[in-house]
Design a protein around this motif. Structure first.
Motif, PDB file in Angstrom:
ATOM      1  N   GLU A 171       0.840  -1.197   0.000  1.00  0.00           N
ATOM      2  CA  GLU A 171       0.000   0.000   0.000  1.00  0.00           C
ATOM      3  C   GLU A 171       0.878   1.251   0.000  1.00  0.00           C
ATOM      4  N   HIS A 172       1.275   1.688  -1.201  1.00  0.00           N
ATOM      5  CA  HIS A 172       2.224   2.790  -1.271  1.00  0.00           C
ATOM      6  C   HIS A 172       1.688   4.043  -1.962  1.00  0.00           C
ATOM      7  N   TYR A 173       0.415   4.044  -2.417  1.00  0.00           N
ATOM      8  CA  TYR A 173      -0.148   5.235  -3.054  1.00  0.00           C
ATOM      9  C   TYR A 173      -1.010   6.016  -2.067  1.00  0.00           C
ATOM     10  N   SER A 174      -0.768   7.318  -1.970  1.00  0.00           N
ATOM     11  CA  SER A 174      -1.575   8.175  -1.109  1.00  0.00           C
ATOM     12  C   SER A 174      -2.880   8.535  -1.811  1.00  0.00           C
ATOM     13  N   LEU A 175      -3.772   9.216  -1.098  1.00  0.00           N
ATOM     14  CA  LEU A 175      -5.037   9.672  -1.685  1.00  0.00           C
ATOM     15  C   LEU A 175      -4.778  10.596  -2.875  1.00  0.00           C
ATOM     16  N   ILE A 176      -3.818  11.509  -2.727  1.00  0.00           N
ATOM     17  CA  ILE A 176      -3.510  12.466  -3.808  1.00  0.00           C
ATOM     18  C   ILE A 176      -2.980  11.731  -5.029  1.00  0.00           C
ATOM     19  N   THR A 177      -2.058  10.770  -4.810  1.00  0.00           N
ATOM     20  CA  THR A 177      -1.487  10.006  -5.937  1.00  0.00           C
ATOM     21  C   THR A 177      -2.561   9.184  -6.634  1.00  0.00           C
ATOM     22  N   ALA A 178      -3.405   8.525  -5.840  1.00  0.00           N
ATOM     23  CA  ALA A 178      -4.485   7.715  -6.419  1.00  0.00           C
ATOM     24  C   ALA A 178      -5.425   8.572  -7.248  1.00  0.00           C
ATOM     25  N   THR A 179      -5.738   9.769  -6.736  1.00  0.00           N
ATOM     26  CA  THR A 179      -6.645  10.684  -7.455  1.00  0.00           C
ATOM     27  C   THR A 179      -6.036  11.138  -8.769  1.00  0.00           C
ATOM     28  N   THR A 180      -4.762  11.526  -8.745  1.00  0.00           N
ATOM     29  CA  THR A 180      -4.095  11.995  -9.975  1.00  0.00           C
ATOM     30  C   THR A 180      -3.937  10.863 -10.983  1.00  0.00           C
ATOM     31  N   GLU A 198      -3.080  -1.251  -3.881  1.00  0.00           N
ATOM     32  CA  GLU A 198      -1.795  -0.565  -3.714  1.00  0.00           C
ATOM     33  C   GLU A 198      -1.960   0.817  -3.090  1.00  0.00           C
ATOM     34  N   VAL A 199      -3.180   1.135  -2.664  1.00  0.00           N
ATOM     35  CA  VAL A 199      -3.472   2.445  -2.070  1.00  0.00           C
ATOM     36  C   VAL A 199      -3.496   2.330  -0.548  1.00  0.00           C
ATOM     37  N   LYS A 200      -2.903   3.297   0.113  1.00  0.00           N
ATOM     38  CA  LYS A 200      -2.919   3.320   1.574  1.00  0.00           C
ATOM     39  C   LYS A 200      -4.354   3.474   2.077  1.00  0.00           C
ATOM     40  N   ASN A 201      -4.682   2.707   3.103  1.00  0.00           N
ATOM     41  CA  ASN A 201      -6.037   2.733   3.679  1.00  0.00           C
ATOM     42  C   ASN A 201      -7.083   2.723   2.560  1.00  0.00           C
ATOM     43  N   PRO A 202      -7.109   1.661   1.735  1.00  0.00           N
ATOM     44  CA  PRO A 202      -7.951   1.650   0.531  1.00  0.00           C
ATOM     45  C   PRO A 202      -9.452   1.794   0.792  1.00  0.00           C
ATOM     46  N   LYS A 203      -9.938   1.302   1.942  1.00  0.00           N
ATOM     47  CA  LYS A 203     -11.374   1.404   2.217  1.00  0.00           C
ATOM     48  C   LYS A 203     -11.827   2.848   2.364  1.00  0.00           C
ATOM     49  N   ARG A 204     -10.917   3.715   2.817  1.00  0.00           N
ATOM     50  CA  ARG A 204     -11.242   5.139   2.939  1.00  0.00           C
ATOM     51  C   ARG A 204     -10.813   5.911   1.703  1.00  0.00           C
ATOM     52  N   ASN A 205      -9.564   5.698   1.264  1.00  0.00           N
ATOM     53  CA  ASN A 205      -8.972   6.545   0.226  1.00  0.00           C
ATOM     54  C   ASN A 205      -9.469   6.258  -1.189  1.00  0.00           C
ATOM     55  N   MET A 206      -9.733   4.971  -1.512  1.00  0.00           N
ATOM     56  CA  MET A 206     -10.188   4.677  -2.879  1.00  0.00           C
ATOM     57  C   MET A 206     -11.570   5.261  -3.177  1.00  0.00           C
TER      58      MET A 206
END
Length: 453
Positions: free
Chosen positions: A11-20, A226-234
């Motif tokens: 889990e190495h992608y932040s919310l900002i990275t996932a969004t972009t 691969e997203v940090k805290n995927p249940k919240r951030n995705m």
């Protein structure tokens, strides 16, 4: 403890990275050459144009939020094919995999290559005939196949560059139109005026080109694990990302209409953006804008080829196509299956020929074959949305929002887009949908028979 460490490392992608990343995946080349199609189907009504853009975003947001519930629980790779394999059946996964391999990816490759041919003709002042466009587009297709086979790194670099480049004209037109006060330009000599008209409910047909412009969103769900805290951030990324894309698209669409006027865009079609470059940057401005758009379009061709030429190998690795043992072999030098690349090239070439025939004889009333395959994809996702509803009923999913509201709105969005695609040309769209269904059935039956052997 050890399992937790592995999870945290993945889990190495932040919310900002996932969004972009979602924004980068969804924003493609379609917006450049579909604006005139949207206006055509809405009879030049800009308000209806805005509405169909919003419906497209609606379908993405709830569709992606629904599929995220599957991606969080999936053990298989391959995106939607993996979801079918994990939650429906391997036979269904094979059917959908055949559709993606033999229809979806190659039709996109053929269409976007052709569009690159259109903008090349406009940029260099070449005779803008269908034959010339297809010939140049096919040349680009061959070139980018070779680039991706001979050097996957070079293909990746070009993908990154084109992703940044494509935002320049979109944001440029959007921002500069805010302060634009000049009158709409006159039509070029020899161009016939296409006036606004009342199209009734046929404006729903604009959802087919809108679906093309927003296509790619489903790929974004594959990065969930691969997203940090995927249940919240995705879920947050899958709401914020499409809303930003919608905002960029609407600003570009409204900006283009403010600077040129709906009738100018209706009359000049794909060449409309040419005039914007001239108005903003002078005599050489049109060339600058067209060069940027051409790079953007070629970036999309590259991206589709990059994914598509791996599809036969991916199916072969699951024993879902004939001669799987040979097709699945990875060449150690090129790190690709050469058989897979050859198969995909042949299929894409066949679809380029089909596309030429469709355009030559105007069989889809101004649309193209890729729009129908995208519409069929939306219809296929409904099976997965229904599965999420069942998972809520079984109490596997606890949230009413994620287990009921999202899939229901996802189904509604998919059905609206499907109906819009059908309205655009009932006869040929029906034929094409039946063809896509037949391809799925062949893939389904093949795996079923091979499983029983």
């Amino acid at each position: 403890m050890e399992k937790s460490k592995i999870t945290n490392q993945n889990e190495h992608y932040s919310l900002i990275t996932a969004t972009t990343m979602i924004i980068g995946i969804v924003i493609g080349s379609g917006i450049f050459f579909k604006c005139d199609d949207v206006l055509k189907f809405t009879g030049g009504d800009i308000g209806l144009g805005v509405l169909v853009f919003c419906i497209g975003a609606f379908g993405i947001i709830f569709g992606s939020l629904t599929l995220t519930e599957l991606s969080l629980r999936s053990k298989k790779s391959g995106g939607v094919v993996g979801y079918f394999e994990d939650f429906i059946s391997k036979k269904a996964a094979s059917g959908f995999g055949w559709f993606q391999t033999f229809v979806y990816f190659p039709t996109l490759t053929a269409i976007v290559s052709w569009v690159a041919g259109i903008y090349t003709c406009i940029l260099f002042g070449l005779e803008n005939t269908l034959e010339q466009q297809v010939f140049i587009g096919f040349g680009y297709m061959i070139l980018l196949y070779l680039v991706n086979i001979l050097s996957f790194k070079l293909g990746g670099y070009f993908q990154n560059i084109s992703t940044v480049v494509k935002l320049i004209p979109l944001l440029g037109v959007a921002l500069l139109s805010i302060i634009w006060g000049a009158q709409n330009p006159a039509l070029p000599e020899g161009v016939e005026l296409v006036s606004k008209s009342n199209v009734g409910w046929r404006w729903l047909a604009a959802l087919a080109p809108i679906a093309f412009s927003f296509d790619g969103w489903v790929v974004s769900t594959s990065i969930t694990n691969e997203v940090k805290n995927p249940k919240r951030n995705m879920p947050l990324a899958l709401i914020i990302g499409p809303i930003i894309v919608l905002g960029v698209y609407l600003l570009y669409f409204l900006g283009l209409n403010k600077m040129l006027g709906a009738e100018y865009i209706l009359s000049t079609g794909d060449s409309a953006i040419n005039k914007v470059g001239e108005l903003l940057l002078g005599t050489h401005g049109s060339r600058i804008i067209l060069t940027i758009i051409l790079i953007s379009v070629l970036g999309v061709v590259n991206g589709v080829i990059l994914g598509g030429l791996r599809m036969p190998q991916a199916l072969a690795s699951k024993n879902m196509i004939p001669n799987s043992s040979n097709i699945a072999k990875i060449n150690p030098k090129f790190k690709l299956s050469i058989s897979s690349c050859i198969i995909y090239f042949i299929i894409s070439t066949i679809w380029m020929i089909v596309h030429y025939i469709v355009q030559k004889y105007k069989l889809l009333a101004g649309g193209d074959i890729s729009e129908i395959s995208i519409v069929f994809s939306y219809a296929s996702y409904i099976i997965l949305y229904i599965k999420v509803l069942k998972m809520k009923k079984e109490d596997t999913i606890k949230s009413n929002f994620k287990g009921i509201i999202c899939p229901i709105f996802g189904i509604i969005g998919a059905l609206i887009i499907f109906v819009g695609g059908f309205i655009s040309n009932p006869l040929y769209v029906t034929f094409f949908i039946l063809f896509c269904t037949l391809v799925c059935l062949i893939g389904y039956t093949y795996y079923k028979n091979s499983e029983s052997c």
